[in-house]
Motif scaffolding. Structure first.
Motif, mmCIF file in Angstrom:
data_model
loop_
_atom_site.group_PDB
_atom_site.id
_atom_site.type_symbol
_atom_site.label_atom_id
_atom_site.label_comp_id
_atom_site.label_asym_id
_atom_site.label_seq_id
_atom_site.Cartn_x
_atom_site.Cartn_y
_atom_site.Cartn_z
ATOM 1 N N GLN A 115 0.903 -1.132 0.046
ATOM 2 C CA GLN A 115 0.003 0.043 -0.257
ATOM 3 C C GLN A 115 0.984 1.546 0.157
ATOM 4 O O GLN A 115 0.762 2.248 -0.693
ATOM 5 N N LYS A 116 1.792 1.451 0.868
ATOM 6 C CA LYS A 116 3.057 2.412 0.848
ATOM 7 C C LYS A 116 3.531 2.789 -0.394
ATOM 8 O O LYS A 116 3.809 4.185 -1.133
ATOM 9 N N SER A 122 1.024 3.819 -2.863
ATOM 10 C CA SER A 122 0.214 4.702 -2.785
ATOM 11 C C SER A 122 0.870 6.488 -3.590
ATOM 12 O O SER A 122 0.249 7.458 -4.515
ATOM 13 N N LEU A 142 -6.164 6.699 -0.501
ATOM 14 C CA LEU A 142 -6.598 5.994 0.313
ATOM 15 C C LEU A 142 -7.259 4.799 -0.487
ATOM 16 O O LEU A 142 -7.242 3.730 0.297
ATOM 17 N N PHE A 185 -5.757 1.555 -1.672
ATOM 18 C CA PHE A 185 -6.681 -0.009 -0.679
ATOM 19 C C PHE A 185 -7.663 -0.767 -1.584
ATOM 20 O O PHE A 185 -7.487 -2.213 -0.928
ATOM 21 N N GLU A 212 2.821 -1.261 11.259
ATOM 22 C CA GLU A 212 2.326 -0.208 11.278
ATOM 23 C C GLU A 212 2.921 1.044 12.729
ATOM 24 O O GLU A 212 3.649 2.209 12.592
ATOM 25 N N ARG A 219 -3.172 6.498 7.401
ATOM 26 C CA ARG A 219 -3.348 4.800 6.296
ATOM 27 C C ARG A 219 -3.246 3.865 7.738
ATOM 28 O O ARG A 219 -3.923 3.022 7.604
ATOM 29 N N THR A 236 -4.870 0.205 8.263
ATOM 30 C CA THR A 236 -4.571 -0.728 9.619
ATOM 31 C C THR A 236 -4.628 -1.438 10.871
ATOM 32 O O THR A 236 -5.128 -2.732 10.651
ATOM 33 N N PHE A 289 -3.694 9.957 3.913
ATOM 34 C CA PHE A 289 -3.060 9.090 3.564
ATOM 35 C C PHE A 289 -2.712 10.078 1.975
ATOM 36 O O PHE A 289 -2.198 9.439 0.836
#
Length: 728
Positions: A21-22, A25, A31, A35, A138, A225, A229, A568
């Motif tokens: 996701q990081k 993105s 977001l 996702f 996280e 974000r 999680t 995010f």
């Protein structure tokens, strides 16, 4: 030993999605879109992995090692020019196809390797590992640590896991061998139909509800974000708990488990006006407390997953009587994946009803049909009818209060909280974003009406003050004449965009949220009908992607008015890489404008870190203090213009401007302080896409601000070290 490896595999592989996701993105931005794209990719890839897992029984160690090498390769790509390119969505999907496939094969294969252990135990351990992994990742990213370093360490850990499996799987007790593969048609033989159909139906319903939970969790807290999680952690927690409780649910009828799913859904509806508010009120400004309570809130919002997971485990173990465990698990997982996709489609179609009775009523109706079908199949007609009656009674009490009002109450500070009547809350909801306008009633000392603008839970601004309009006009004083070409990133209510468009011959507006773009016309009294201006063009695109594609130097002014970096969607729009791209889109005399507030900067050190990318790319950096710190960066030295602001504003905008000045709070100070040519501050960490320092700072500041005693340091106290101010 192998049970620990199951735990470790879940920790490494399921939780790795937060890393992806990081990475994604940075390319796609949003977001929800990020996702859901990653989730759908992993659902589809996992389904294929589930189906083919039986053919890969001897290759589980190799799959783990290949996934490790994949992450090391991704580390190498990120060390190069990866972030300089706009990658199309299909390429992102293809890039994630391999880890998605291996993820789908793992649980069935571990179940086969450990077939002397009950499937429920393997299922519970695998998802428990995922929770631990998500928490670790996280915490790691909340400290502003490196994405690339995480990928490298993850890759080596997966290779090590594969090597351990090589030696462990050679033990005779595993008896790993190839076997004839039973046809998937065996799923639909008479003795298997009930568990198979029930799994499909409950998987559809559960993803429908998880989609709602993600959106609601974000709105109840903040669009970090972190919230995606915590929802994932909550889902995995219920899955793990269902595995641990499997021996107690084994004797429970399927229709009762479906009834419990629907009852849990309606229980959320019934408790929604009270429990989330109580949970968020316990947040005291400490990061650990915030993370724990966000997780508790996510557990509440995803409670039905406990029962859908119980149905899946029970059905898998029943199917195991007719198929090998890896096939039973794999085929049912693939079927559940199809249900997940259908659930997401249904949730998207119902997005306009996310926070009213219709959304829950639709899910309850479908669950009721499934209850009747399963009760009929098990020949428990009277009990099925009684279950439906109980749901109707529960729905009656659950639908007494409107959810959207209590959704908003969570975003209002406790000392200012009121419970607004329905007509004071205007909701503009879409699948991937939501806007709420809270219309405050008249009170002594307050205007006749006062509207608060919220985007995905973030309280953006008071629409009835003119401060947001003012922000769009500030850069005019840095130009001798009207600006030719400008761009605004982050449109919101359109008030700041109006200001930029009013002083420009042509303006591009870049907005990532469809809800924001589609609802701009609702706020035309605030933005002077921005949507229908001939010299204004709106682009529905990620801001970084848009500027990557611009030719050299088309803009004289770029204004970044997106939300704070803790959000995010906006985190990358304050990085060194983004400033570099933005500067290339500016003319030689161009100006870049952005801002910060208490959500981003609360100390001199944090201010230094915010300014570091700007100081690195621009010769001069100024700061305007009112209405909040506005940063102006440029390369060619210039005096502030002495012309009246109305000389920059086009004729069609002057009446609107005069109305703002005369009817709303605008800018009545004799001198708006402008600190000129702020020097680069020492020992500032550089905020980059790889190490998102500002995202980390912003998340911590916003969490800290939940404490009523938190005010942060006054930035003005530090400005004495800079040059003397001038007036705007």
């Amino acid at each position: 030993m192998m049970l620990l490896l199951v735990l470790f595999s879940g920790l490494l592989n399921l939780s790795a999605q937060i890393l992806y996701q990081k990475v994604v993105s940075v390319t796609l931005g949003d977001l929800y879109a990020t996702f859901m794209l990653i989730t759908l990719t992993f659902i589809t890839g996992s389904a294929i992995g589930n189906i083919f897992s039986t053919r890969l029984r001897q290759y589980l160690p190799l799959l783990e090692m290949l996934t490790g090498f994949y992450n090391i390769l991704l580390y190498a790509l990120l060390s190069g020019t990866f972030y300089q390119h706009n990658l199309p969505s299909y390429l992102v999907v293809l890039g994630l196809a391999f880890p998605a496939f291996t993820l789908g094969a793992q649980l069935p294969l571990y179940s086969y390797y450990l077939r002397q252990t009950r499937f429920a135990g393997v299922y519970a351990l695998y998802h428990l590992g995922a929770i631990l992994g998500l928490f670790t990742f996280e915490f790691y990213f909340t400290e502003g640590n490196s994405i690339r370093a995480a990928l490298l360490n993850l890759g080596f850990a997966q290779i090590a896991l594969g090597l351990v499996l090589v030696f462990s799987s050679q033990e005779d007790r595993f008896h790993v061998h190839s076997a004839p593969v039973n046809s998937w048609r065996k799923l639909f033989e008479r003795q298997n139909r009930l568990p198979v159909y029930t799994v499909f139906a409950i998987s559809t319903l559960s993803f429908y509800q998880i989609f709602w939970a993600l959106k609601t969790q974000t709105f109840l807290t903040e669009a970090f974000r972190l919230q995606a999680t915590t929802v994932s952690m909550a889902v995995f927690a219920w899955m793990s708990f269902a595995g641990a409780m499997a021996r107690f649910t084994k004797q429970v009828s399927l229709y009762i488990l479906v009834f419990c799913w629907a009852a849990a859904l309606l229980g959320i509806q019934l408790l929604f006006p009270y429990l989330p508010i109580w949970i968020t009120d316990q947040m005291n400004g400490e990061m650990g407390n915030y993370f724990l309570l966000s997780f508790v809130l996510a557990l509440f919002l995803t409670t039905p997953v406990l029962f859908s997971s119980s149905i899946f485990i029970r059905s898998t173990e029943e199917l195991h009587q007719h198929l090998p465990i890896d096939q039973a698990s794999g085929y049912l997982n693939a079927l559940a994946s199809l249900g997940n996709i259908l659930g997401m489609i249904c949730a998207t179609l119902m997005a306009a009803f996310f926070w009213n009775h219709s959304y829950f009523a639709a899910a309850t109706l479908v669950a009721s049909i499934v209850i009747l079908l399963t009760a009929n199949y098990e020949k428990h007609y009277a009990r099925g009818a009684l279950a439906i009656l109980l749901l109707v009674l529960l729905a009656y009490f659950g639908f007494q209060k409107e959810q959207q009002n209590y959704l908003l109450v969570n975003r209002i500070p406790k000392n200012l909280r009121t419970f607004p009547p329905q007509e004071e809350v205007q909701v503009y909801s879409q699948a991937f974003s939501s806007i709420i306008v809270h219309v405050l009633p008249p009170m002594e000392g307050r205007p006749a009406y006062q509207r608060q603008y919220y985007v995905d839970g973030h309280r953006s601004h008071d629409m009835d003050l003119a401060t947001e309009n003012l922000v769009g006009l500030l850069a005019a004083k840095y130009f001798p004449t009207k600006i030719k070409n400008s761009a605004v990133i982050g449109v919101g209510s359109g008030q700041t965009s109006w200001g930029v468009a009013a002083i420009s011959d042509k303006t591009d507006l870049i907005e990532i949220s469809p809800a924001v773009k589609d609802n701009l016309s609702h706020f035309k009294i605030d933005n002077n009908d921005l949507v229908n201006r001939k010299h204004v063009q709106i682009h529905l695109q990620d801001g970084m992607n848009f500027l990557r594609e611009c030719s050299a130097g088309p803009y004289d002014l770029i204004v970044n008015t997106s939300t704070y970096p803790g959000n995010f969607n906006a985190a990358k729009l304050f990085t060194d890489e983004f400033i570099d791209i933005a500067k290339k889109c500016l003319s030689n005399e161009g100006v870049y404008q952005t801002y910060f507030d208490i959500a981003t900067v609360t100390s001199l050190q944090q201010m230094a870190e915010f300014l570091a990318p700007l100081s690195r790319h621009f010769k001069y950096v100024d700061m305007i203090l009112i209405p909040y710190p506005i940063i102006i960066a440029y390369d060619q030295d210039r005096p502030l213009s002495t012309r009246n602001i109305t000389e920059y504003i086009g004729e069609s905008d002057r009446p609107f401007y005069q109305e703002l000045v005369t009817t709303k709070y605008f800018l009545r100070d004799a001198c708006t302080p402008v600190y000129r040519k702020i020097p680069a501050l020492q020992s500032a960490r550089l905020n980059t896409l790889d190490q998102s320092i500002l995202e980390s700072n912003s998340i911590r500041n916003i969490v800290a601000a939940l404490n009523p005693d938190f005010f942060g340091e006054r930035i003005t106290e530090h400005l004495a070290v800079f040059d003397k101010t001038t007036c705007w």
